[in-house]
Design a protein around this motif. Sequence first.
Motif, PDB file in Angstrom:
ATOM      1  N   ILE A 237      11.946  -2.946  38.778  1.00 19.94           N
ATOM      2  CA  ILE A 237      11.175  -2.034  39.613  1.00 19.94           C
ATOM      3  C   ILE A 237       9.813  -1.769  38.997  1.00 19.94           C
ATOM      4  CG2 ILE A 237      11.050   0.325  40.516  1.00 19.94           C
ATOM      5  CD1 ILE A 237      14.152   0.242  40.648  1.00 19.94           C
ATOM      6  N   VAL A 238       9.808  -1.463  37.693  1.00 16.58           N
ATOM      7  CA  VAL A 238       8.556  -1.149  37.001  1.00 16.58           C
ATOM      8  C   VAL A 238       7.593  -2.334  37.086  1.00 16.58           C
ATOM      9  CG1 VAL A 238       7.528  -0.713  34.734  1.00 16.58           C
ATOM     10  CG2 VAL A 238       9.593   0.515  35.428  1.00 16.58           C
ATOM     11  N   ILE A 239       8.087  -3.513  36.778  1.00 16.84           N
ATOM     12  CA  ILE A 239       7.228  -4.696  36.751  1.00 16.84           C
ATOM     13  C   ILE A 239       6.702  -5.020  38.147  1.00 16.84           C
ATOM     14  CG2 ILE A 239       7.215  -7.205  36.360  1.00 16.84           C
ATOM     15  CD1 ILE A 239       9.054  -6.700  33.978  1.00 16.84           C
ATOM     16  N   THR A 240       7.566  -4.889  39.143  1.00 12.86           N
ATOM     17  CA  THR A 240       7.126  -5.153  40.515  1.00 12.86           C
ATOM     18  C   THR A 240       6.050  -4.159  40.929  1.00 12.86           C
ATOM     19  OG1 THR A 240       9.438  -5.719  40.905  1.00 12.86           O
ATOM     20  CG2 THR A 240       7.996  -5.687  42.821  1.00 12.86           C
ATOM     21  N   THR A 241       6.254  -2.882  40.565  1.00 16.64           N
ATOM     22  CA  THR A 241       5.265  -1.860  40.909  1.00 16.64           C
ATOM     23  C   THR A 241       3.919  -2.187  40.283  1.00 16.64           C
ATOM     24  OG1 THR A 241       7.105  -0.314  40.740  1.00 16.64           O
ATOM     25  CG2 THR A 241       4.919   0.629  41.037  1.00 16.64           C
ATOM     26  N   ILE A 242       3.939  -2.489  38.973  1.00 20.78           N
ATOM     27  CA  ILE A 242       2.685  -2.764  38.270  1.00 20.78           C
ATOM     28  C   ILE A 242       1.975  -3.976  38.868  1.00 20.78           C
ATOM     29  CG2 ILE A 242       1.691  -3.529  36.077  1.00 20.78           C
ATOM     30  CD1 ILE A 242       3.801  -1.812  34.669  1.00 20.78           C
ATOM     31  N   SER A 243       2.742  -5.048  39.058  1.00 22.17           N
ATOM     32  CA  SER A 243       2.080  -6.259  39.561  1.00 22.17           C
ATOM     33  C   SER A 243       1.628  -6.044  41.003  1.00 22.17           C
ATOM     34  CB  SER A 243       3.001  -7.471  39.443  1.00 22.17           C
ATOM     35  OG  SER A 243       4.216  -7.233  40.107  1.00 22.17           O
ATOM     36  N   GLY A 244       2.365  -5.232  41.768  1.00 21.42           N
ATOM     37  CA  GLY A 244       1.973  -4.905  43.138  1.00 21.42           C
ATOM     38  C   GLY A 244       0.653  -4.155  43.157  1.00 21.42           C
ATOM     39  N   LEU A 245       0.565  -3.138  42.257  1.00 16.00           N
ATOM     40  CA  LEU A 245      -0.669  -2.351  42.170  1.00 16.00           C
ATOM     41  C   LEU A 245      -1.844  -3.239  41.776  1.00 16.00           C
ATOM     42  CD1 LEU A 245       0.555   0.966  40.477  1.00 16.00           C
ATOM     43  CD2 LEU A 245      -0.258   0.643  42.826  1.00 16.00           C
ATOM     44  N   LEU A 247      -2.186  -6.358  42.250  1.00 13.30           N
ATOM     45  CA  LEU A 247      -2.510  -7.222  43.378  1.00 13.30           C
ATOM     46  C   LEU A 247      -3.360  -6.461  44.402  1.00 13.30           C
ATOM     47  CD1 LEU A 247      -1.293 -10.094  43.328  1.00 13.30           C
ATOM     48  CD2 LEU A 247       0.115  -9.403  45.278  1.00 13.30           C
ATOM     49  N   ALA A 248      -2.972  -5.215  44.672  1.00 14.48           N
ATOM     50  CA  ALA A 248      -3.692  -4.369  45.628  1.00 14.48           C
ATOM     51  C   ALA A 248      -5.114  -4.129  45.132  1.00 14.48           C
ATOM     52  CB  ALA A 248      -2.946  -3.045  45.799  1.00 14.48           C
ATOM     53  N   TRP A 249      -5.222  -3.829  43.830  1.00 12.88           N
ATOM     54  CA  TRP A 249      -6.528  -3.585  43.206  1.00 12.88           C
ATOM     55  C   TRP A 249      -7.434  -4.793  43.367  1.00 12.88           C
ATOM     56  CZ3 TRP A 249      -9.918  -0.337  41.409  1.00 12.88           C
ATOM     57  CH2 TRP A 249     -10.845  -0.730  40.428  1.00 12.88           C
ATOM     58  N   MET A 250      -6.821  -5.974  43.197  1.00 20.95           N
ATOM     59  CA  MET A 250      -7.558  -7.221  43.323  1.00 20.95           C
ATOM     60  C   MET A 250      -8.081  -7.419  44.747  1.00 20.95           C
ATOM     61  SD  MET A 250      -6.226 -10.933  42.635  1.00 20.95           S
ATOM     62  CE  MET A 250      -6.512 -11.183  44.361  1.00 20.95           C
ATOM     63  N   SER A 259     -16.033 -10.894  47.146  1.00 12.32           N
ATOM     64  CA  SER A 259     -15.907 -12.089  46.298  1.00 12.32           C
ATOM     65  C   SER A 259     -14.799 -11.828  45.295  1.00 12.32           C
ATOM     66  CB  SER A 259     -17.214 -12.376  45.554  1.00 12.32           C
ATOM     67  OG  SER A 259     -17.349 -11.515  44.458  1.00 12.32           O
ATOM     68  N   TRP A 260     -14.165 -12.865  44.744  1.00 14.91           N
ATOM     69  CA  TRP A 260     -13.046 -12.697  43.797  1.00 14.91           C
ATOM     70  C   TRP A 260     -13.560 -12.276  42.437  1.00 14.91           C
ATOM     71  CZ3 TRP A 260      -8.538 -12.304  45.875  1.00 14.91           C
ATOM     72  CH2 TRP A 260      -8.241 -13.004  47.052  1.00 14.91           C
ATOM     73  N   VAL A 261     -13.178 -11.063  41.995  1.00 16.32           N
ATOM     74  CA  VAL A 261     -13.529 -10.628  40.643  1.00 16.32           C
ATOM     75  C   VAL A 261     -12.619 -11.316  39.625  1.00 16.32           C
ATOM     76  CG1 VAL A 261     -13.845  -8.644  39.118  1.00 16.32           C
ATOM     77  CG2 VAL A 261     -14.278  -8.419  41.581  1.00 16.32           C
ATOM     78  N   TYR A 262     -11.340 -11.355  39.958  1.00 17.22           N
ATOM     79  CA  TYR A 262     -10.386 -12.126  39.154  1.00 17.22           C
ATOM     80  C   TYR A 262     -10.067 -13.384  39.946  1.00 17.22           C
ATOM     81  CZ  TYR A 262      -9.733  -7.341  37.570  1.00 17.22           C
ATOM     82  OH  TYR A 262      -9.953  -6.079  37.138  1.00 17.22           O
ATOM     83  N   THR A 263      -9.868 -14.485  39.244  1.00 21.31           N
ATOM     84  CA  THR A 263      -9.509 -15.679  40.022  1.00 21.31           C
ATOM     85  C   THR A 263      -8.104 -15.474  40.592  1.00 21.31           C
ATOM     86  OG1 THR A 263      -8.476 -16.833  38.193  1.00 21.31           O
ATOM     87  CG2 THR A 263     -10.856 -17.176  38.487  1.00 21.31           C
ATOM     88  N   PRO A 264      -7.888 -15.801  41.828  1.00 20.18           N
ATOM     89  CA  PRO A 264      -6.571 -15.606  42.454  1.00 20.18           C
ATOM     90  C   PRO A 264      -5.480 -16.362  41.712  1.00 20.18           C
ATOM     91  CG  PRO A 264      -8.068 -16.823  43.908  1.00 20.18           C
ATOM     92  CD  PRO A 264      -8.873 -16.365  42.751  1.00 20.18           C
ATOM     93  N   LEU A 265      -5.839 -17.504  41.171  1.00 20.35           N
ATOM     94  CA  LEU A 265      -4.856 -18.303  40.461  1.00 20.35           C
ATOM     95  C   LEU A 265      -4.311 -17.539  39.252  1.00 20.35           C
ATOM     96  CD1 LEU A 265      -3.444 -21.032  40.307  1.00 20.35           C
ATOM     97  CD2 LEU A 265      -5.232 -21.765  38.721  1.00 20.35           C
ATOM     98  N   ALA A 266      -5.209 -16.871  38.503  1.00 14.31           N
ATOM     99  CA  ALA A 266      -4.783 -16.106  37.330  1.00 14.31           C
ATOM    100  C   ALA A 266      -3.788 -15.029  37.743  1.00 14.31           C
ATOM    101  CB  ALA A 266      -5.988 -15.475  36.648  1.00 14.31           C
TER     102      ALA A 266
END
Length: 313
Positions: A237-245, A247-250, A259-266
């Motif tokens: 749950i914790v990891i999904t939440t963090i990576s979800g956030l 992703l949203a931030w991105m 424009s992509w600040v972080y590369t989507p691939l990364a």
Amino acid sequence: MKKISVIIPVYREAKNLPTLYERLTAVTSDIPRYSWEYVFVNDGSPDDSLAVLTSLAKKDKQCKVIDLSRNFGKEIAMTAGVHEAKGADAVICIDADLQHPPELVPELVSHWERGAEIVVTIRKKIDQQPPLRRLGSHIYYWLMSKISGLDMVSQTTDFRLYDKKVLQAFRLATERERMFRGIMDWLGFRKAYVEFSADARNDGDVGYSYRKLVKLAVGSITSFSLWPLRLTGYLGIVITTISGLLLAWMLLNYLLHSSWVYTPLAMVVVANTFLIGIVLMAIGLVALYVGNIHTEVINRPLYIVRERINLDS
Ligand code: UDP
Ligand code: MG
């Protein structure tokens, strides 16, 4: 006259046994109001422990020997002793390496006479115990009490007295992956505590390697609860939440700056690695539980006795 059995698991203790026997008999002969027996469980020792025990048993009929067919480990050896010591009103478990001073026996007995059903000894300081082992033991007890919801006191030892009632209940426990003390703690009953300071080992090396200790700890933790499995869930749950956030931030950044600040691939790679980690951990845990189920299901006898001396089967 009431009978007290002293249970002694023996693995590579040939040099310690005569001293142990002397110190034990010296102590127990001061308490003649009970009949005493010493049940030595030879846990497949490769040295001449068995020869020493056999000669003790020849000299003194109070000495009983259970010779297991191979090394089953201390937990099973003690279980064998308790199962076979029928007709005892109380049982005292003590290590053969003299780290548990037999001189404490009268105090254990007096607590029992005053109504305690389990008398537990606590070692105050452990001479020569490596810091890693001490830390491990603290972490283990903390984890176990948290997990099992039982009151497990740190630094308690296997040097304990158990009343007949406790033994009767203990004989009902059938699990294979066992931790003797853990089962006894689970049973409940009225407890009393006695403190002592542990001597360093008298002779020989500790029979428990780190590998064996870790195996014991992991085995008892998984056999007591589903807590680790739940923890993996929380971690997920914790990891999904963090990576979800993340992703949203991105995505938000993308909308604001178009424009992509972080590369989507990364991002994808990081998120994926996290998820793979979770899956692998879950698989590892499931394997532990399946292993436990497996050993319970095959339902083999806990131990095999090669020979009993002075003891009727
Ligand atoms: N022991 C045993 N089987 C084993 C290892 C140990 O019966 O496979 C016995 C050993 O003879 C001793 C007691 O268990 O009487 C405690 O062993 P040890 O001193 O090696 O462990 P520790 O003091 O670290 O608990
Ligand atoms: Mg020891």
